[in-house]
Motif scaffolding. Structure first.
Motif, mmCIF file in Angstrom:
data_model
loop_
_atom_site.group_PDB
_atom_site.id
_atom_site.type_symbol
_atom_site.label_atom_id
_atom_site.label_comp_id
_atom_site.label_asym_id
_atom_site.label_seq_id
_atom_site.Cartn_x
_atom_site.Cartn_y
_atom_site.Cartn_z
ATOM 1 N N ASP A 20 0.825 6.625 -3.220
ATOM 2 C CA ASP A 20 0.794 5.530 -2.383
ATOM 3 C C ASP A 20 0.254 5.552 -1.020
ATOM 4 O O ASP A 20 0.255 6.780 -0.460
ATOM 5 C CB ASP A 20 1.999 4.895 -2.082
ATOM 6 C CG ASP A 20 2.838 4.142 -3.543
ATOM 7 O OD1 ASP A 20 2.328 4.390 -4.677
ATOM 8 O OD2 ASP A 20 3.805 3.637 -3.455
ATOM 9 N N ASP A 21 -0.408 4.557 -0.735
ATOM 10 C CA ASP A 21 -0.897 4.501 0.865
ATOM 11 C C ASP A 21 -2.412 5.130 1.036
ATOM 12 O O ASP A 21 -2.736 4.853 2.070
ATOM 13 C CB ASP A 21 0.171 5.173 1.933
ATOM 14 C CG ASP A 21 1.479 4.362 1.637
ATOM 15 O OD1 ASP A 21 1.402 3.241 0.751
ATOM 16 O OD2 ASP A 21 2.347 4.777 2.480
ATOM 17 N N HIS A 71 -1.892 -2.074 -3.700
ATOM 18 C CA HIS A 71 -0.870 -1.735 -2.810
ATOM 19 C C HIS A 71 -1.133 -2.783 -1.344
ATOM 20 O O HIS A 71 -0.579 -2.210 -0.384
ATOM 21 C CB HIS A 71 -0.748 -0.456 -2.385
ATOM 22 C CG HIS A 71 0.682 0.059 -1.875
ATOM 23 N ND1 HIS A 71 1.560 -0.371 -2.390
ATOM 24 C CD2 HIS A 71 1.015 0.961 -0.922
ATOM 25 C CE1 HIS A 71 2.731 0.353 -1.671
ATOM 26 N NE2 HIS A 71 2.205 0.952 -0.637
ATOM 27 N N HIS A 75 -0.977 -2.923 3.712
ATOM 28 C CA HIS A 75 0.366 -2.549 3.698
ATOM 29 C C HIS A 75 1.113 -3.377 4.399
ATOM 30 O O HIS A 75 1.978 -2.875 5.105
ATOM 31 C CB HIS A 75 0.576 -1.152 4.257
ATOM 32 C CG HIS A 75 1.429 -0.214 3.634
ATOM 33 N ND1 HIS A 75 2.644 -0.286 4.145
ATOM 34 C CD2 HIS A 75 1.505 0.437 2.625
ATOM 35 C CE1 HIS A 75 3.504 0.917 3.462
ATOM 36 N NE2 HIS A 75 2.668 0.940 2.352
ATOM 37 N N PRO A 111 4.225 -2.785 -0.872
ATOM 38 C CA PRO A 111 4.683 -1.887 -0.145
ATOM 39 C C PRO A 111 6.016 -1.979 0.419
ATOM 40 O O PRO A 111 6.687 -2.894 0.411
ATOM 41 C CB PRO A 111 3.941 -2.186 1.211
ATOM 42 C CG PRO A 111 2.674 -3.014 0.826
ATOM 43 C CD PRO A 111 3.024 -3.496 -0.368
HETATM 44 ZN ZN LIG Z 1 3.299 2.089 0.711
#
Ligand SMILES: [Zn+2]
Length: 195
Positions: A20-21, A71, A75, A111
């Protein structure tokens, strides 16, 4: 919680790694290198803004057979964002992903794993809402790298969806835990596939 994917029913030994991210140049190319060593495929839940800033890193992940999924663009915290703004932000991320993949997967991960019922209902019309059953807590600075690895291995079973983060905050634990994690399950006969 019904309507969310927490793990996948599979035949045999299959695991689903997610990151993620990202994508970011400081961490994601390193992750790709580790995955390549084990012929592991993964799903990257991308922040749209990072894809826009680092399309070459995102492109590298695609070229190596990984999937890029949604995602949100910034965020966002679901519980602090009005419904339409949240859905629009997810859509902006999806458009960013579609610039790189003609048929971008319709997988969405909120998120912080938090989303309102209304947001979930609206997003579910288009996306599979993907959560996890193994949270590595790699972003937790108070967690030692050794403990991060130990807990991640312990809670993994066939069909697990595992969350790591290709982020600066998670870098220390990620870089310690990911190679032995891959090694451990590869030796036990598991393969790593995209969702
Ligand atoms: Zn995240």
């Amino acid at each position: 919680m019904p309507g969310y994917t927490w793990h996948r029913e599979v035949q045999g030994k299959v695991l689903f790694l997610t990151f993620d991210d990202g994508p970011i140049p400081e961490v994601t190319p390193w992750v790709l290198e580790q995955l390549e060593k084990y012929e592991a495929k993964a799903t990257f839940f991308c922040v749209g803004d990072n894809v826009a800033k680092h399309p070459e890193v995102a492109g590298q992940a695609l070229a190596q057979g990984h999937k890029l999924a949604n995602h949100t663009y910034n965020h966002l915290k679901g519980w602090h964002t009005p419904l339409q703004q949240y859905v629009d932000n997810a859509e902006a991320c999806q458009l960013e992903l579609e610039k790189l993949q003609a048929e971008a997967p319709t997988l969405f991960r909120p998120p912080y794993g938090r989303i309102t019922g209304g947001q979930a209902q609206q997003l579910r019309a288009k996306y599979e809402l993907v959560m996890w059953d193994v949270l590595t807590n790699d972003y937790d600075q108070r967690l030692s790298p050794e403990e991060c690895l130990r807990q991640s291995i312990k809670s993994t079973r066939s069909g697990s969806i595992i969350v790591f983060h290709d982020s600066l905050k998670a870098r220390r634990n990620l870089m310690y835990a990911l190679p032995p994690y891959l090694d451990h399950f590869t030796k036990l006969g598991y393969t790593f596939e995209t969702l």
